[in-house]
Write an enzyme that holds these catalytic residues in place. Structure first.
Site, short mmCIF file in Angstrom:
data_model
loop_
_atom_site.label_atom_id
_atom_site.label_comp_id
_atom_site.label_asym_id
_atom_site.label_seq_id
_atom_site.Cartn_x
_atom_site.Cartn_y
_atom_site.Cartn_z
CD GLU A 105 -1.13 0.02 3.97
OE1 GLU A 105 -1.26 1.30 3.51
OE2 GLU A 105 -1.30 -0.72 4.26
NE ARG A 116 -0.47 6.76 5.14
CZ ARG A 116 -0.82 5.31 5.56
NH1 ARG A 116 -0.99 4.27 6.51
NH2 ARG A 116 -0.53 4.30 4.07
NE ARG A 120 -2.97 4.33 3.70
CZ ARG A 120 -3.68 5.74 3.75
NH1 ARG A 120 -4.40 6.30 3.28
NH2 ARG A 120 -4.03 5.29 5.30
CG HIS A 137 -8.62 3.49 6.39
ND1 HIS A 137 -9.20 3.01 7.22
CD2 HIS A 137 -7.96 4.02 5.48
CE1 HIS A 137 -8.09 2.44 7.40
NE2 HIS A 137 -7.00 3.81 7.12
#
Length: 148
Positions: A105, A116, A120, A137
């Protein structure tokens, strides 16, 4: 009478550690993961990619910052987050089953956030041959191709 100074110092330290961890940890969604496997296209075969134009040929659902992340992945880093490049466990089984260590990831920056965030890119293979994007997420994933 007993001094409360040591207890006050301890309380301040505990509070500071709590606030530091809270700032460094993104919120985790409470809802259960949703599977999009029926709509998820099959992984693409590996193709070559031009690192000088990271956003060229990428699908419109990817944010502009994904191009920066993909360029870093192609170069092998260095990555801005210490968690980038770690093994993604696929514990919920939303991606096709593969041996542990197959998926990794990487963070896609979210403008305006000081942590963050939820975006992703998940890669599969070494070097990567499949790519997935999640902006919630790890609740849902979208496969995409990267030309090399």
């Amino acid at each position: 009478m007993r001094s409360f100074k040591p207890l006050l110092v301890l309380a301040v330290v505990v509070f500071a550690v709590f606030m530091w961890n809270r700032r460094a940890t993104p919120p985790v969604p409470a809802a259960a993961p949703q599977v999009q496997s029926a709509a998820m296209p099959a992984p693409a075969a590996r193709q070559t990619r031009n690192a000088a134009a990271p956003a060229a040929g990428l699908p419109s659902f990817l944010p502009p910052e994904a191009g920066d992340t993909l360029a870093l992945i192609a170069r092998g880093g260095p990555f801005p987050n210490r968690q980038d490049g770690v093994v993604f466990g696929n514990r919920e089984g939303l991606l096709p089953a593969q041996p542990r260590g197959y998926y990794h990831e990487y963070t896609v920056a979210t403008p305006g956030l000081d942590y963050r965030g939820a975006r992703r890119i998940i890669t599969g293979g070494n070097p990567p041959v499949v790519y997935y994007y999640t902006d919630d997420h790890y609740r849902t994933f979208r496969a995409f191709e990267v030309s090399r």
